[in-house]
Design a protein around this motif. Sequence first.
Motif, PDB file in Angstrom:
ATOM      1  N   SER A 142     101.863  24.791  19.747  1.00 42.33           N
ATOM      2  CA  SER A 142     101.513  26.138  19.340  1.00 42.33           C
ATOM      3  C   SER A 142     100.012  26.201  19.083  1.00 42.33           C
ATOM      4  O   SER A 142      99.433  25.239  18.578  1.00 42.33           O
ATOM      5  N   PRO A 143      99.393  27.343  19.368  1.00 43.51           N
ATOM      6  CA  PRO A 143      97.977  27.472  19.021  1.00 43.51           C
ATOM      7  C   PRO A 143      97.770  27.700  17.517  1.00 43.51           C
ATOM      8  O   PRO A 143      96.658  27.607  17.026  1.00 43.51           O
ATOM      9  N   VAL A 144      98.850  27.951  16.800  1.00 43.40           N
ATOM     10  CA  VAL A 144      98.759  28.282  15.378  1.00 43.40           C
ATOM     11  C   VAL A 144      99.336  27.187  14.486  1.00 43.40           C
ATOM     12  O   VAL A 144      98.754  26.853  13.440  1.00 43.40           O
ATOM     13  N   PHE A 145     100.492  26.617  14.870  1.00 44.59           N
ATOM     14  CA  PHE A 145     101.192  25.645  14.040  1.00 44.59           C
ATOM     15  C   PHE A 145     101.112  24.243  14.629  1.00 44.59           C
ATOM     16  O   PHE A 145     101.029  24.078  15.845  1.00 44.59           O
ATOM     17  N   SER A 146     101.179  23.264  13.757  1.00 45.65           N
ATOM     18  CA  SER A 146     101.294  21.889  14.228  1.00 45.65           C
ATOM     19  C   SER A 146     102.680  21.713  14.850  1.00 45.65           C
ATOM     20  O   SER A 146     103.600  22.482  14.539  1.00 45.65           O
ATOM     21  N   PRO A 147     102.857  20.717  15.723  1.00 49.92           N
ATOM     22  CA  PRO A 147     104.184  20.506  16.311  1.00 49.92           C
ATOM     23  C   PRO A 147     105.272  20.279  15.255  1.00 49.92           C
ATOM     24  O   PRO A 147     106.416  20.702  15.451  1.00 49.92           O
ATOM     25  N   MET A 148     104.935  19.657  14.151  1.00 51.00           N
ATOM     26  CA  MET A 148     105.918  19.426  13.082  1.00 51.00           C
ATOM     27  C   MET A 148     106.380  20.762  12.476  1.00 51.00           C
ATOM     28  O   MET A 148     107.576  20.979  12.296  1.00 51.00           O
TER      29      MET A 148
END
Length: 176
Positions: free
Chosen positions: A30-36
């Motif tokens: 995501s450009p906003v959230f980490s993969p976790m």
Amino acid sequence: MKRMRSTAWLSFEGFGVSSPFDPTFHYVTSPVFSPMILSALRLLFAVYALITAITVLAFESLVLHDANSYLTYFTDLSYIGLVAYFWAASVQTIAFVLHGRKSYPLQTWPRSLQLLHALLYSTVVVFPIIVTAVFWSLLSSPATFETAYYSWSNISQHAMNTGFALFEILFHAQRT
């Protein structure tokens, strides 16, 4: 040569399934959230949507005695697709995190399964918006909010579904 061009859209590449599959990890980042965080949110949506689908089916079966009609409504079919997508996407994103952000299982699976995942993504970002627009503009009535159950069910299946779709459209790195 002309024949190849006319059927190129029938190829895996024509449907967005490149080889190698998703080398830049668009499906799991995501450009906003980490993969976790992305995997946690997708898992949360998957659990909520599954509980909603099971509850609606159980209510229609046990209270309304109308389970036979469950799979006849586009709302229910598109919601089942939403459940399937969020489970699949959360599992793939969790695997991406656990593999040190280097790969995820779908990248090594047969291209037919990669194609099915790409098609499922396409339905998840389109169908809920159609369901929401049709329901609230044409099908809703005063009975939509008649009881607490109907209110929750209708909001979950005819409003939150679009919220889930918008989440995928806005907060995941899949190129369109």
